[in-house]
Design a protein around this motif. Sequence first.
Motif, PDB file in Angstrom:
ATOM      1  N   ALA A 261      84.208  35.368  26.685  1.00  0.00           N
ATOM      2  CA  ALA A 261      84.209  34.286  27.877  1.00  0.00           C
ATOM      3  C   ALA A 261      85.637  33.640  28.910  1.00  0.00           C
ATOM      4  N   PRO A 262      86.634  33.359  27.511  1.00  0.00           N
ATOM      5  CA  PRO A 262      87.339  33.235  27.652  1.00  0.00           C
ATOM      6  C   PRO A 262      88.537  34.441  29.747  1.00  0.00           C
ATOM      7  N   LEU A 263      87.917  35.234  29.231  1.00  0.00           N
ATOM      8  CA  LEU A 263      88.586  36.515  29.850  1.00  0.00           C
ATOM      9  C   LEU A 263      88.074  36.244  31.220  1.00  0.00           C
ATOM     10  N   GLY A 264      87.527  35.695  31.383  1.00  0.00           N
ATOM     11  CA  GLY A 264      86.567  35.764  33.195  1.00  0.00           C
ATOM     12  C   GLY A 264      86.531  36.856  33.457  1.00  0.00           C
ATOM     13  N   ASN A 265      85.929  37.625  32.472  1.00  0.00           N
ATOM     14  CA  ASN A 265      85.220  39.260  32.943  1.00  0.00           C
ATOM     15  C   ASN A 265      84.318  39.428  32.492  1.00  0.00           C
ATOM     16  N   PRO A 266      82.819  38.849  33.656  1.00  0.00           N
ATOM     17  CA  PRO A 266      81.070  38.872  33.436  1.00  0.00           C
ATOM     18  C   PRO A 266      81.111  40.586  32.827  1.00  0.00           C
ATOM     19  N   LEU A 267      81.438  42.166  33.100  1.00  0.00           N
ATOM     20  CA  LEU A 267      81.125  42.686  32.722  1.00  0.00           C
ATOM     21  C   LEU A 267      81.194  43.088  31.086  1.00  0.00           C
ATOM     22  N   ALA A 268      82.039  42.456  31.355  1.00  0.00           N
ATOM     23  CA  ALA A 268      82.709  43.268  29.661  1.00  0.00           C
ATOM     24  C   ALA A 268      82.044  41.789  28.864  1.00  0.00           C
ATOM     25  N   LEU A 269      81.598  41.133  29.145  1.00  0.00           N
ATOM     26  CA  LEU A 269      81.048  39.679  28.181  1.00  0.00           C
ATOM     27  C   LEU A 269      79.666  40.547  27.931  1.00  0.00           C
ATOM     28  N   VAL A 270      78.814  40.968  29.296  1.00  0.00           N
ATOM     29  CA  VAL A 270      77.596  42.099  29.099  1.00  0.00           C
ATOM     30  C   VAL A 270      77.663  42.407  28.246  1.00  0.00           C
ATOM     31  N   VAL A 271      78.527  43.420  28.528  1.00  0.00           N
ATOM     32  CA  VAL A 271      78.546  44.203  27.637  1.00  0.00           C
ATOM     33  C   VAL A 271      78.363  43.982  25.869  1.00  0.00           C
ATOM     34  N   ALA A 272      79.570  43.627  25.222  1.00  0.00           N
ATOM     35  CA  ALA A 272      79.654  42.789  23.782  1.00  0.00           C
ATOM     36  C   ALA A 272      78.550  42.428  23.595  1.00  0.00           C
ATOM     37  N   LEU A 273      77.831  41.233  24.548  1.00  0.00           N
ATOM     38  CA  LEU A 273      76.578  40.997  24.160  1.00  0.00           C
ATOM     39  C   LEU A 273      75.168  41.781  23.881  1.00  0.00           C
ATOM     40  N   GLY A 274      75.806  42.601  25.329  1.00  0.00           N
ATOM     41  CA  GLY A 274      74.771  44.228  24.553  1.00  0.00           C
ATOM     42  C   GLY A 274      75.029  44.770  22.962  1.00  0.00           C
ATOM     43  N   GLY A 275      75.823  44.812  22.732  1.00  0.00           N
ATOM     44  CA  GLY A 275      76.355  45.151  21.586  1.00  0.00           C
ATOM     45  C   GLY A 275      76.090  44.084  20.093  1.00  0.00           C
ATOM     46  N   VAL A 276      75.668  42.705  21.093  1.00  0.00           N
ATOM     47  CA  VAL A 276      74.699  41.871  19.743  1.00  0.00           C
ATOM     48  C   VAL A 276      73.576  42.210  19.523  1.00  0.00           C
ATOM     49  N   TRP A 277      72.546  42.683  21.193  1.00  0.00           N
ATOM     50  CA  TRP A 277      71.424  42.589  21.311  1.00  0.00           C
ATOM     51  C   TRP A 277      70.266  43.918  20.726  1.00  0.00           C
ATOM     52  N   ALA A 278      71.773  45.312  20.240  1.00  0.00           N
ATOM     53  CA  ALA A 278      71.523  46.424  19.630  1.00  0.00           C
ATOM     54  C   ALA A 278      71.399  46.212  17.913  1.00  0.00           C
ATOM     55  N   PHE A 279      72.239  44.965  17.975  1.00  0.00           N
ATOM     56  CA  PHE A 279      73.061  44.935  16.221  1.00  0.00           C
ATOM     57  C   PHE A 279      71.170  44.548  15.829  1.00  0.00           C
ATOM     58  N   GLY A 280      70.893  43.335  16.458  1.00  0.00           N
ATOM     59  CA  GLY A 280      69.755  42.023  16.204  1.00  0.00           C
ATOM     60  C   GLY A 280      68.303  42.717  16.590  1.00  0.00           C
ATOM     61  N   TRP A 281      68.588  44.203  17.439  1.00  0.00           N
ATOM     62  CA  TRP A 281      66.901  45.221  17.472  1.00  0.00           C
ATOM     63  C   TRP A 281      66.790  45.839  16.103  1.00  0.00           C
ATOM     64  N   HIS A 282      68.572  46.555  15.909  1.00  0.00           N
ATOM     65  CA  HIS A 282      68.268  46.881  14.578  1.00  0.00           C
ATOM     66  C   HIS A 282      67.560  46.209  13.249  1.00  0.00           C
ATOM     67  N   LEU A 283      68.083  45.382  13.410  1.00  0.00           N
ATOM     68  CA  LEU A 283      67.583  44.539  11.967  1.00  0.00           C
ATOM     69  C   LEU A 283      66.377  44.325  12.216  1.00  0.00           C
ATOM     70  N   ALA A 284      65.404  44.104  13.815  1.00  0.00           N
ATOM     71  CA  ALA A 284      64.315  43.239  13.553  1.00  0.00           C
ATOM     72  C   ALA A 284      63.261  44.915  13.188  1.00  0.00           C
ATOM     73  N   TRP A 285      64.238  46.136  13.222  1.00  0.00           N
ATOM     74  CA  TRP A 285      63.315  47.288  13.403  1.00  0.00           C
ATOM     75  C   TRP A 285      63.032  47.549  11.799  1.00  0.00           C
ATOM     76  N   GLN A 286      64.523  46.938  11.356  1.00  0.00           N
ATOM     77  CA  GLN A 286      64.410  46.849   9.588  1.00  0.00           C
ATOM     78  C   GLN A 286      63.349  46.523   9.248  1.00  0.00           C
ATOM     79  N   LEU A 287      62.923  44.540   9.823  1.00  0.00           N
ATOM     80  CA  LEU A 287      62.449  43.916   9.509  1.00  0.00           C
ATOM     81  C   LEU A 287      60.553  44.337   9.298  1.00  0.00           C
ATOM     82  N   ARG A 288      59.989  45.325  10.269  1.00  0.00           N
ATOM     83  CA  ARG A 288      59.323  45.927  10.546  1.00  0.00           C
ATOM     84  C   ARG A 288      58.071  46.640  10.014  1.00  0.00           C
ATOM     85  N   GLY A 289      59.819  47.490   8.979  1.00  0.00           N
ATOM     86  CA  GLY A 289      59.270  48.434   8.795  1.00  0.00           C
ATOM     87  C   GLY A 289      59.555  48.250   7.149  1.00  0.00           C
TER      88      GLY A 289
END
Length: 322
Positions: A261-289
């Motif tokens: 966030a301190p970089l002032g680059n919204p696109l980089a922040l969104v993409v990096a947070l997309g990695g968090v979302w993908a990580f969380g999605w995978h853990l949720a998939w594990q929990l469902r199975g």
Amino acid sequence: MSQPSEHPETKGQVADAVKGNWVDTRAPAFSRPYLRLSRADRPIGTWLLLLPCWWAVLLAALAAGPFTLWDGWVMLGCAAGAWLMRGAGCTWNDITDRDFDAKVARTRSRPIPSGQVSVRAAALWMAAQAFIAFAILLTFPPLAIALGIASLALVAIYPFAKRFTWWPQVFLGLAFNWGALLAWAAHDGTLGWPALALYLAGIAWTLFYDTIYAHQDTEDDALIGVKSTARLFGDSSPRWLFGFLVAAVLLLALAVIGAVAPLGNPLALVVALGGVWAFGWHLAWQLRGLRIDSPETCLSLFRSNRDAGLLAALFFAVALFL
């Protein structure tokens, strides 16, 4: 009547090793017991030790400066160090647990209880791996070196944790994610609060995946008196795992926000947070199975955490170039 001899490719194979792995099929016969001690036939542990290091290098590069050739060396050094120190740690674990391992169906085929390697030879192998890892560590900045040396206390304590606490997975998390602090410090010789958030995220992740892993052994562990979060939580494990999932995702998001966030680059922040979302999605998939009464399912889901960690690392790497 004589018993049929073992096939050369399965002789000495550890019960939970990946079938057809390179150790059992391609490594020289003399080296196989030692590589099995190092879990080279079960590479998931190396990935789980390495991925927090890679997250740290990528996020530190986002936070404090461009990704350089030095960061490339840190990532390579962490990869080699993770393989070596995971091997040394697992060898130490097998030395201390040899009596327990002999009583558990999944672990009695390990090299020490099965008689493939003596305790003395295992200790020498452990020392050799640790020495080479230390040589790599010496190429890093002083703070990273100090952190690497400090990690030995956690490595030494972990095998005994299941004897005195129901939460040995916490000790594993403390040891397995220490590399996040070390690798962050290796970037430029400093640490910031996002590195601590990343470390805590890794600990929550370890509680998630290692509780799943421990459900393979709950019956044997109860018989021999070994403690684990799987035994502690029992049928309530899915609720606890959901809590660890949420904690891991929130802490990882906090680390990303603090770094980017301190970089002032919204696109980089969104993409990096997309990695968090993908990580969380995978853990949720594990929990469902998850089926805690199925050792095969637990092992498969545990191994899939490599992909969860790589998803986050991929997004962090892409954010570096935005």
